[in-house]
Each structure stands twice: as C-alpha cells, then as structure tokens.
Write an enzyme that holds these catalytic residues in place. Structure first.
Site: not given
Ligand code: GAL
Length: 642
Positions: A313, A142
């Site tokens: 995710e 991320e």
C-alpha cells in the site's frame, strides 16, 4: 518492479469494473490486490457462498491484462460469525470487549475463530488457487493494526498457560526464572498464571516479556495456518502479508520466515505526523515525509523474507488517520515509487484505486477521486511507470553496512524503559539515518542473520544478547558498533550475574556499574559532540575513545568492537560513522540535508526530500541518465555506475 493498486470491486457497481480495469492498465499498473475485507460478500450467510461477483471481478481484471493478489478475508469477520461465537472478539488490556463495527475484532487465540480462519481460507483457496489470474496471496491484512496483537481474553489466557508449560516444564522453574519470590508472586501451578494485565501496579517484566513472546507466537501460528492451506491449494503462488510501518508488536522475522515475499504499507506523511519526529522535522518534511522513513522500512522488510519484498500500500495523497493529513508535494508519489524500485521492491501498489465516498476512509485519497476523475496520484504513477520502463530492471548490490534489528529488543525497552525517552525504534532509526545521510546503503537484518561479508555492523542495542548472537559477532573481523543497554538482561529479564553487557563481555572487557536516564533537554557534551537520554558508568581498563570532559568514558573500543555507553546524539553518531567507514573502507558521500542516495548494481539514484532544489554537482557523479543535475524538490535523478 511492477506497479499495482488496491481495489475493492465490492464497493462499486459492476458496470464500472471493466472501465476501472482498462484505466489501471492504461496508467501502467499490472497487479491488483483484492478481497481483504470481503468476507461478508463472499459468505453472506453461514456456509452459503456467493462467488459469482468475485469470479466476474477477477475475470474482468484478468481480461484487461492485470493479475490479482488475492487476500484471505480474515481481518473482517462478518457480524453473523461474531453473533455465533461472541467470545471470538478480542479483549483489550483494560479488560474491555472490542466490539463489531470496524475491523480486526478477532482474538488470535480463539480456537473457534482459528477454525473459521482455516475454513474461509480453504474455501477461497479452493475456488481460486489454480486460477491463472492469481499471482499471489496476501494473508489477512496488517496483523496488529489498531492495537490487536496483545489480547486478554480467556482463550488467550488458556493458551498462554500451555505456552508457559511447554517452555518451563514445571512451575518452580518459572517462579525462579521470573523471580516470583519478589512480592510473593509465586504460583503453585500453571493454571494459576494469568496474563499480566489489570495488576495494581506494574506486573513483573519477566511476565510481560513472556506474554509478548507468546502473543507474537500466536500471530506466527495464525499466519502459518493460512500459509499451509494456501501452499497446498495454490502451489506456485507467492504468499505475502502486508506489514505496517514503525510497528514492533510481533516478531516480523518469525512471520517472514513463512512468507515468500514480505510487503509493507508505506504512508510516509502519516508516519511523520504520528511518530516521534520533532516539530522542526514535521514542518520541514510536512509534504515529503522524513527522508529515511520509507527507506528504513524497505531495508527492514527486505531482511524479513530472504530479500524478496514489495510495497503493498503506497500513500497516494492525503490519508485520513493522522492528526493532520497534508497532501504530498507534487512529485512525491513518484519519488516514493522510484525509491522502492531503487531499494529492490518487486512491486509497489497504491492504496487505493478510487477514493470511497462512504464509510470510515472517505477522506483518504485514492488514485481516482470519488467521482472517477484522475486524482494527482494517477499521473504520478504514469510518470513512475515511464521512468521504470526507461531505466530497466535493476539488480541489487550488497550493502556495505548491516544494522541488526530485534523485535525482542523493542519489547524489552518498552516493558522497562527506565527513562521515558529510551525508545527502541527511535534509537534504531537514528543509527540508520546516520548511515544514510553519509550515503551508505544499509541492510537491516535480524539477530539470527549471517553477518559475514558486511564491511561494518551496527547494533543499536541488544538487551538480551543470546550466546549465539555473541558468537556471530565474535566471528567478525569488520568494525562492530554496539549500543547502550546491550547484554543488560538475561533471557528471563534479569540483570546478568556479571553485569551488563553480560555475554558480550566476551567481545569487549568492560562492565556497566550504573545507568542513569536523563530528561528531555538535558545533554552532556564535549567539543562538537553530545549525548542525551541515557548514560552508563563503565568500569574497564580500556582507554575510552570518546570521553566527557570529566573523563567519563562514552565510547570504548577493543579490537574491531566498539561499545557506546550512552544515547549518542546525531553529532556523536556522525563521528562514529565516519571513523568506522574510514576503518572499513566504506565509501562516504556526506549528503546535503534531505538528499538520499541508493545504489543498484548498475545505477545510483538520488532522492530530494528537502522541499527545495539541490545541486548534485558537488557529489561528483557526472551527468545523470535520468532527471536533472539540479534536483527540484521531490525530484529524482539517476546516474549510470562506472
Ligand atoms: C492501512 C490498511 C488499509 C487502509 C489504509 C489507510 O493501514 O491496511 O486497509 O486502512 O491503512 O491508509
């Protein structure tokens, strides 16, 4: 679509691994992401590697029939490295050092850290690049999470100056482009230019825009350094990065060009709570997420890497990081999974396998509870796996509508909003939602995308319309809807000589003579439609297609091109979508609140986000091959296409 999970073998005693792997396979998972935060365990002391545990973890997973998506661990540089190189940490906009003790504490521009990033990437890739268990690589984790794209270190300032010099050549050109004569801001050399922070009042927007472009390029080049190493040492493996939701701080199209597969991290309930949604929407969709949150990102990231994408995710239950963290309705985790499937994901991986009883995320649900018993998500994954097996492989069909999304547009609107509520992401999302609640499938594409073949093109706004973009639109003969503020700035953040919409005047003869922003609660309406937030005065010989009662034009049309000179509310967007769909021969299915559709080549999927049962009979789709015609809350039904 494969299913998977995010697993941290380093969090659990080795004796648990084999049983974990067995249970993953039993649930129907086949992919496991590993290693994104494990640098300290891989290299406990500088230059001293401990591969044993990771070798064994990978073997155990592989032995259970699972394949591994291995990560470069650069999101969490260990303490010894920070102590060796204290200036590698990021400096925030207030000039504060971001300390060790969580994650993402590095500066993208620090040359020494770049070297370390290449070194650890090469070491991991060397060790596992040819391992048969390795299906794919994830770079870092991320990029930009926790507000880490814009950095203000000395290293960043130095590289910014080089970046500017490469673009402007001489400082006079920069001064002219930025308009630095204003407030005596002219520089004598690139060495005099600092990052645009800690100024007394706002810094020059042109300075900010270049700083944002620079910072985005830093993420791109940081990622590319890892990608180059992984390609060399692990040929044939896909490379991905897990992007975030509602996040525009760097240009994901640029990063995506270096990846094989774009992935994103889907937390619909956290995003509903943390972003702009109204209190009513937060209530109505508390346990489901707003019906377009997941789909918007599926369609956005599909456009970031040549159509190959996945969910890295998936929220499995309550998260720990939103202001409030409700539990999903029973069925929602399976619904989110099947929605990703219907949008063409290659895989969906749940975050995380087992809830950790320690540290920052101990309140974040997993597929298992901390005691190892199945949490709710385990069963939902089982049922999603069964549904996927039953429905079989799906291939995608071309969406009729394209929505053009630009990261630079987000930066421009953020740098100079002019009205507090002019928020780019929200505008793009509202336009997307308008299409989706009419049952229209959408591709969200970048400004450089080839738009030929679409039946209609939507541009929520493109403040800087490059000549190439205008050319792309000019070549289309389908309906094109262009939103407010488009063409209102030049490449260097000035008002164009010919006024807005600048170069887009080649497509539609009008000019914007004045703009105003409106505070919350103020709207202007006519009949059954309204505008709010933003309105433009337009000078044109065109008869407006929609005008306010006093005659001020809001929508102008010229051939296939329409321009909207305001922030259109839901009602006006609905009109525009219906008019355009009729012209473009796009099939419309007006949907009950909370219901969404998605077509694949062979099937039509319906997803009930509403929280109550919905009878799908009025849609006229016949009998579903999966699910029931009356969809329960969080229910999914699927029909075979004729
Ligand atoms: C993501 C992150 C994960 C974990 C998760 C919690 O943003 O990539 O490491 O923190 O959120 O929801």
């Amino acid at each position: 679509m494969k299913l998977g999970c995010c697993y941290f073998p380093e969090h659990w005693p080795e004796e648990m691994w084999a049983d974990d792997a067995r249970r993953m396979a039993e649930i129907g998972l086949s992919l496991v992401r590993v290693g994104e935060f494990a640098w300290r365990r891989i290299e406990p002391e500088p230059g001293i590697f401990d591969w044993g545990w990771l070798d064994r973890a990978i073997e155990v997973l592989h032995g259970a029939g699972l394949r591994v998506m291995l990560c470069t661990p650069t999101a969490t540089p260990p303490k010894w490295l920070v102590d060796q190189m204290p200036d590698m940490v990021a400096i925030d906009e207030e000039g504060r050092t971001r300390g060790f003790g969580s994650r993402r504490h590095y500066c993208f521009s620090h040359t020494g850290y770049r070297e370390e990033s290449r070194r650890i990437t090469a070491a991991v890739a060397q060790r596992y690049g040819g391992h048969p268990a390795i299906a794919a690589w994830q770079t870092d984790n991320e990029y930009g999470c926790h507000d880490t794209v814009l950095g203000f270190s000395a290293a960043a300032a130095a590289r910014f100056r080089i970046w500017l010099k490469e673009r402007y050549g001489d400082i006079g050109a920069l001064n002219t482009a930025w308009g630095n004569v204003f407030w005596s801001m002219e520089y004598r050399s690139f060495a005099e230019v600092d990052p645009p922070h800690l100024t007394v009042t706002e810094a020059n927007p042109a300075h900010w825009l270049d700083y944002r472009r620079f910072a985005s390029d830093e993420v791109v080049s940081f990622n590319r350094e890892q990608v180059d190493i992984l390609r060399e040492k692990s040929p044939g493996r896909d490379i991905t990065h897990n992007f975030m939701g509602f996040f525009t701080e760097f240009d994901h199209h640029d990063v995506g060009r270096d990846l094989d597969v774009a992935t994103w991290d889907s937390y619909p309930l956290g995003f509903l709570e943390q972003f702009w949604f109204s209190d009513d929407e937060k209530q109505a969709y508390l346990r489901q997420g707003h019906p377009d949150i997941a789909a918007f990102h599926h369609d956005l990231y599909r456009g970031c890497s040549n159509g190959r994408w996945g969910v890295m995710e998936q929220q499995p239950g309550p998260v720990n990081w939103a202001r409030f963290n409700p539990a999903p309705l029973p069925g929602m985790v399976a619904l989110w999974t099947l929605e990703a499937f219907a949008h063409g994901a290659e895989f969906t991986a749940y975050f995380r396998w087992r809830q950790a009883p320690f540290a920052q995320e101990q309140m974040h649900a997993g597929m298992l509870r901390p005691d190892g018993s199945d949490a709710e998500a385990a069963d939902e994954a089982r049922s999603a796996a069964a549904a996927i097996a039953q429905l079989g492989d799906q291939s995608s069909v071309d969406a009729p509508a394209a929505l053009v999304f630009s990261y630079e547009a987000a930066w421009v609107c953020g740098i100079q909003p002019q009205g507090l509520s002019f928020r780019y992401l929200e505008l793009a999302y509202e336009w997307y939602s308008a299409l989706r609640r009419h049952g229209i499938d959408v591709d969200i594409v970048g400004p450089d995308a080839d738009l030929t073949g679409y039946s209609a093109v939507f541009v929520p706004t493109m403040p800087i319309a490059a000549p190439r973009f205008t050319d792309t639109l000019a070549a289309l003969d389908c309906p094109v809807l262009i939103g407010p503020r488009s063409g209102s700035k030049t490449h260097s953040f000035c008002i164009p000589d010919e006024l807005a919409p600048g170069d887009l005047q080649r497509l539609i003869p009008l000019s914007v003579t004045r703009v105003e922003s409106l505070r919350g609660g103020v709207s202007e309406s006519r009949d059954d439609w309204s505008i709010s937030r933003w309105r433009e005065d337009v000078s044109s010989d065109l008869e407006p297609e929609f005008a306010l009662p006093d005659g001020r034009g809001i929508v102008f049309a010229h051939g296939n091109i329409r321009y909207v000179a305001a922030w259109p509310d839901r009602s006006l967007l609905d009109h525009l979508v219906r008019n355009i769909a009729a012209e473009a021969d796009i099939e419309l299915t007006p949907l009950p609140e909370g219901l969404r559709l998605r077509r694949t080549a062979s099937h039509i999927f319906a997803f009930n986000y509403s929280g109550c049962p919905i009878d799908t009979a009025p849609l006229g789709l016949g009998s579903p091959v999966f699910g029931a015609p009356v969809l329960e809350a969080a229910g999914v039904a699927v029909w075979a296409r004729a």
